[in-house]
Scaffold this motif. Structure first.
Motif, mmCIF file in Angstrom:
data_model
loop_
_atom_site.group_PDB
_atom_site.id
_atom_site.type_symbol
_atom_site.label_atom_id
_atom_site.label_comp_id
_atom_site.label_asym_id
_atom_site.label_seq_id
_atom_site.Cartn_x
_atom_site.Cartn_y
_atom_site.Cartn_z
ATOM 1 N N ARG A 174 0.831 -1.208 0.000
ATOM 2 C CA ARG A 174 0.000 0.000 0.000
ATOM 3 C C ARG A 174 0.866 1.259 0.000
ATOM 4 N NH1 ARG A 174 -3.132 -3.203 3.593
ATOM 5 N NH2 ARG A 174 -2.118 -2.235 5.399
ATOM 6 N N LEU A 175 1.967 1.201 0.720
ATOM 7 C CA LEU A 175 2.875 2.343 0.744
ATOM 8 C C LEU A 175 3.484 2.584 -0.632
ATOM 9 C CD1 LEU A 175 4.337 4.508 2.374
ATOM 10 C CD2 LEU A 175 6.010 2.789 3.056
ATOM 11 N N CYS A 176 3.840 1.514 -1.323
ATOM 12 C CA CYS A 176 4.403 1.653 -2.678
ATOM 13 C C CYS A 176 3.352 2.186 -3.655
ATOM 14 C CB CYS A 176 4.933 0.302 -3.154
ATOM 15 S SG CYS A 176 6.455 -0.219 -2.348
ATOM 16 N N GLU A 177 2.143 1.697 -3.545
ATOM 17 C CA GLU A 177 1.082 2.178 -4.438
ATOM 18 C C GLU A 177 0.809 3.662 -4.203
ATOM 19 O OE1 GLU A 177 -1.430 -2.017 -4.915
ATOM 20 O OE2 GLU A 177 -2.019 -0.520 -3.423
ATOM 21 N N GLY A 178 0.890 4.100 -2.959
ATOM 22 C CA GLY A 178 0.730 5.523 -2.682
ATOM 23 C C GLY A 178 1.875 6.345 -3.229
ATOM 24 N N ALA A 179 3.092 5.796 -3.203
ATOM 25 C CA ALA A 179 4.255 6.523 -3.714
ATOM 26 C C ALA A 179 4.185 6.725 -5.220
ATOM 27 C CB ALA A 179 5.532 5.780 -3.339
ATOM 28 N N LEU A 180 3.459 5.851 -5.929
ATOM 29 C CA LEU A 180 3.334 6.002 -7.382
ATOM 30 C C LEU A 180 2.594 7.280 -7.749
ATOM 31 C CD1 LEU A 180 2.498 2.325 -8.405
ATOM 32 C CD2 LEU A 180 4.662 3.545 -8.684
ATOM 33 N N ASP A 181 1.760 7.780 -6.844
ATOM 34 C CA ASP A 181 1.007 9.010 -7.092
ATOM 35 C C ASP A 181 1.705 10.236 -6.509
ATOM 36 O OD1 ASP A 181 -1.014 7.500 -8.298
ATOM 37 O OD2 ASP A 181 -1.993 7.123 -6.373
ATOM 38 N N SER A 182 2.894 10.042 -5.990
ATOM 39 C CA SER A 182 3.611 11.151 -5.364
ATOM 40 C C SER A 182 4.049 12.174 -6.406
ATOM 41 C CB SER A 182 4.835 10.629 -4.610
ATOM 42 O OG SER A 182 5.628 11.691 -4.134
ATOM 43 N N THR A 183 4.091 13.413 -5.988
ATOM 44 C CA THR A 183 4.585 14.482 -6.880
ATOM 45 C C THR A 183 6.101 14.441 -6.998
ATOM 46 O OG1 THR A 183 4.616 15.991 -4.981
ATOM 47 C CG2 THR A 183 2.638 15.984 -6.370
ATOM 48 N N LYS A 184 6.749 13.678 -6.139
ATOM 49 C CA LYS A 184 8.201 13.529 -6.213
ATOM 50 C C LYS A 184 8.531 12.383 -7.171
ATOM 51 C CE LYS A 184 10.476 13.682 -2.342
ATOM 52 N NZ LYS A 184 10.894 13.413 -0.942
ATOM 53 N N GLN A 185 9.123 12.732 -8.306
ATOM 54 C CA GLN A 185 9.433 11.742 -9.324
ATOM 55 C C GLN A 185 10.389 10.679 -8.791
ATOM 56 O OE1 GLN A 185 8.115 11.471 -12.523
ATOM 57 N NE2 GLN A 185 9.202 9.516 -12.522
ATOM 58 N N SER A 186 11.274 11.073 -7.888
ATOM 59 C CA SER A 186 12.252 10.124 -7.359
ATOM 60 C C SER A 186 11.568 8.975 -6.619
ATOM 61 C CB SER A 186 13.232 10.840 -6.427
ATOM 62 O OG SER A 186 12.537 11.442 -5.339
ATOM 63 N N LEU A 187 10.487 9.273 -5.870
ATOM 64 C CA LEU A 187 9.765 8.217 -5.160
ATOM 65 C C LEU A 187 9.073 7.275 -6.136
ATOM 66 C CD1 LEU A 187 8.152 10.093 -2.125
ATOM 67 C CD2 LEU A 187 10.282 8.781 -2.209
ATOM 68 N N SER A 188 8.484 7.847 -7.192
ATOM 69 C CA SER A 188 7.806 7.022 -8.187
ATOM 70 C C SER A 188 8.797 6.105 -8.909
ATOM 71 C CB SER A 188 7.080 7.919 -9.196
ATOM 72 O OG SER A 188 6.441 7.154 -10.184
ATOM 73 N N THR A 189 9.940 6.665 -9.309
ATOM 74 C CA THR A 189 10.952 5.876 -10.011
ATOM 75 C C THR A 189 11.488 4.765 -9.125
ATOM 76 O OG1 THR A 189 11.579 7.801 -11.341
ATOM 77 C CG2 THR A 189 13.157 5.986 -11.212
ATOM 78 N N LEU A 190 11.755 5.093 -7.855
ATOM 79 C CA LEU A 190 12.251 4.106 -6.902
ATOM 80 C C LEU A 190 11.261 2.956 -6.732
ATOM 81 C CD1 LEU A 190 14.274 3.245 -4.665
ATOM 82 C CD2 LEU A 190 12.979 4.705 -3.094
ATOM 83 N N THR A 191 9.976 3.286 -6.655
ATOM 84 C CA THR A 191 8.953 2.257 -6.448
ATOM 85 C C THR A 191 8.791 1.368 -7.672
ATOM 86 O OG1 THR A 191 7.780 3.755 -4.955
ATOM 87 C CG2 THR A 191 6.543 1.893 -5.839
ATOM 88 N N ILE A 192 8.743 1.976 -8.853
ATOM 89 C CA ILE A 192 8.538 1.191 -10.078
ATOM 90 C C ILE A 192 9.685 0.220 -10.301
ATOM 91 C CG2 ILE A 192 8.387 1.356 -12.582
ATOM 92 C CD1 ILE A 192 6.946 4.047 -12.176
ATOM 93 N N ALA A 193 10.909 0.710 -10.167
ATOM 94 C CA ALA A 193 12.064 -0.162 -10.355
ATOM 95 C C ALA A 193 12.058 -1.286 -9.320
ATOM 96 C CB ALA A 193 13.352 0.648 -10.255
ATOM 97 N N GLY A 194 11.682 -0.964 -8.080
ATOM 98 C CA GLY A 194 11.642 -1.979 -7.036
ATOM 99 C C GLY A 194 10.602 -3.056 -7.292
ATOM 100 N N LEU A 195 9.410 -2.659 -7.747
ATOM 101 C CA LEU A 195 8.369 -3.639 -8.044
ATOM 102 C C LEU A 195 8.796 -4.577 -9.165
ATOM 103 C CD1 LEU A 195 5.124 -1.461 -7.828
ATOM 104 C CD2 LEU A 195 6.002 -3.066 -6.123
ATOM 105 N N GLY A 196 9.483 -4.043 -10.151
ATOM 106 C CA GLY A 196 9.954 -4.886 -11.238
ATOM 107 C C GLY A 196 11.034 -5.855 -10.803
ATOM 108 N N ALA A 197 11.813 -5.465 -9.809
ATOM 109 C CA ALA A 197 12.919 -6.311 -9.348
ATOM 110 C C ALA A 197 12.474 -7.412 -8.403
ATOM 111 C CB ALA A 197 13.986 -5.447 -8.669
ATOM 112 N N THR A 198 11.234 -7.354 -7.900
ATOM 113 C CA THR A 198 10.778 -8.383 -6.962
ATOM 114 C C THR A 198 10.605 -9.743 -7.627
ATOM 115 O OG1 THR A 198 8.448 -7.842 -7.354
ATOM 116 C CG2 THR A 198 9.561 -6.682 -5.548
ATOM 117 N N GLY A 199 10.308 -9.748 -8.928
ATOM 118 C CA GLY A 199 10.004 -10.999 -9.607
ATOM 119 C C GLY A 199 8.622 -11.527 -9.282
#
Length: 453
Positions: free
Chosen positions: A129-154
């Protein structure tokens, strides 16, 4: 009277009970002394009083303070009563700036995260839920960090979240990152969407689409179609499309390797800059001899900081199946292992890169140090963020207790450390045995939807 004389005076009592009685008589104000036959706070009655009266003839001389007399308690047999009076005397004579946390603290204990299958699953959902909320953040760095992390989980269960980013995000960077993450997860049901995006995508997004389609290709016909697309991309006037096409096609096509080699400039190599170093490693994976020789020179230990900078860029994936890794990879790993165990400005970067390559038994001190950095509040925020990222790669279930305070803090949604810890949590949990069954069911459902089953 000297300190030695005062101590000798106490020791002059022959009977230890006289020592205790004298100390009790001296330390207890008259109003607090128990009456004859009355019960004391510790249940001691007239026997204690009679001892005190019997010792009255041996009065304590002037100059022996109450605190000094208390030192004689160690020689007394009246330990229970003396201990009680010692606590009271110290409290009366000592300042009280706040609650006494040593004697009878009423402060609640710090909550501890207990690892159970149920608590781990709840923690995973909290992190998601925290990651999904970060995707809507106005801070691009948080969104990029979350997207890359979700892809790396497998964990293919995160595919739906990434598809929403592709469909609804107004940021081209977020779209491109989500498309790449879809490819890493192996979400084959997303191929129709990627094919539709390919027709209208801007160059930076188009490169990501082609790379993901390349990862998701299943049949020989798919590879043949993609190869034609990439060969067309080699002649594109857009540099990023030409570079990414050559990067993907390099293992299969000599022309692509030559095109990719042209993107390396001597100035970039002299300063060990990206993307030149990344291209060198890619060409080394393709056994391109000029690139391998260049890497050998850059990894020479006589080049100051350059060997470590080059080693930090060693790829995690893309190596040809082989019984032994290339010599350049082995040298880079040795450089990283050495740097990760020595103090220095790039130690944390070396530790993260080493965790990506996989820690070995001789690297146990690196994992211990990473845990100390995560737990230590004195470290800089960026250093702790990198350490948390590394923990997501090399950590285990026991490290969830370290990440729990970051994810559950009140400012977690807007905190880089909170989002980084949530991503690391998802990566660790995705590798736990109890999660593999759920992922396997999700993968079967994905194969059914994509028509591959």
């Amino acid at each position: 009277m000297s300190r030695l004389a005062k101590t000798n005076l106490l020791l002059s009592y022959k009977d230890p009970t006289e020592v205790g009685a004298a100390i009790i008589s001296y330390c207890t104000p008259p109003a607090e002394q128990p009456a004859s036959g009355a019960g004391s706070p510790l249940g001691v009655g007239s026997h204690t009083e009679s001892m005190a009266q019997g010792a009255g003839a041996r009065a304590v001389p002037p100059g022996v303070t109450r605190r000094r007399v208390l030192l004689g308690l160690g020689f007394s047999m009246a330990a229970p009563m003396a201990s009680y009076l010692l606590v009271k005397a110290l409290r009366r004579r000592s300042p009280e700036p706040g609650p006494d946390t040593r004697l009878d603290s009423t402060l609640p204990p710090k909550p501890r995260f207990v690892l159970t299958p149920e608590s781990i699953e709840q923690f995973r959902l909290k992190a998601l839920r925290l990651c999904e909320g970060a995707l809507d953040s106005t801070k691009q760095s948080l969104s990029t960090l979350t997207i890359a992390g979700l892809g790396a989980t497998g964990d293919i269960r995160h595919g739906e979240t990434l598809l929403k980013v592709i469909k609804s995000s107004s940021s081209r960077e977020s779209q491109a990152q989500a498309i790449l993450a879809i490819g890493r997860l192996g979400l084959r049901s997303a191929r129709p969407l990627l094919a539709a995006v390919q027709n209208t995508a801007p160059p930076e997004v188009l490169a990501a689409v082609v790379e993901s389609l390349y990862r998701l290709a299943e049949h020989q016909a798919d590879f043949a179609t993609l190869r034609k697309t990439l060969q067309t991309g080699l002649k594109s006037p857009v540099p990023v499309v030409r570079e990414r096409s050559a990067f993907l096609l390099a293992p299969l096509d000599a022309e692509a390797r030559e095109v990719l080699w042209q993107f390396i400039s001597p100035q970039q190599l002299a300063r060990a800059e990206q993307p030149a170093i990344g291209i060198l490693w890619r060409l080394c994976q393709c056994n391109f001899e000029p690139a391998s020789r260049m890497l050998d020179r850059l990894l020479d230990v006589g080049n100051g900081d350059i060997p470590l900078i080059v080693a930090l860029a060693v790829p995690q994936e893309g190596w040809m199946p082989s019984l032994r890794m290339p010599l350049q990879w082995t040298r880079a790993r040795h450089i990283l292992s050495d740097a990760a165990q020595r103090e220095g400005a790039r130690r944390i970067l070396a530790a993260r890169a080493l965790s990506w390559l996989g820690l070995r038994s001789q690297d146990s001190t690196v994992l211990t140090w990473l845990r100390q950095v995560v737990a230590g509040e004195e470290s800089a925020e960026l250093t702790r963020q990198i350490a948390i990222d590394a923990m997501g790669v090399c950590g285990d279930a026991s490290d969830l207790s370290l990440l729990h305070p970051f994810v559950t803090s009140q400012e977690a949604e807007s905190s880089t450390l909170g989002v980084a810890a949530a991503v690391a949590t998802l990566r660790i949990v995705s590798s736990l045995p109890q999660q593999l069954d759920e992922q396997a069911l999700a993968r079967e459902e994905e194969e059914r939807r994509s028509g591959a089953g």
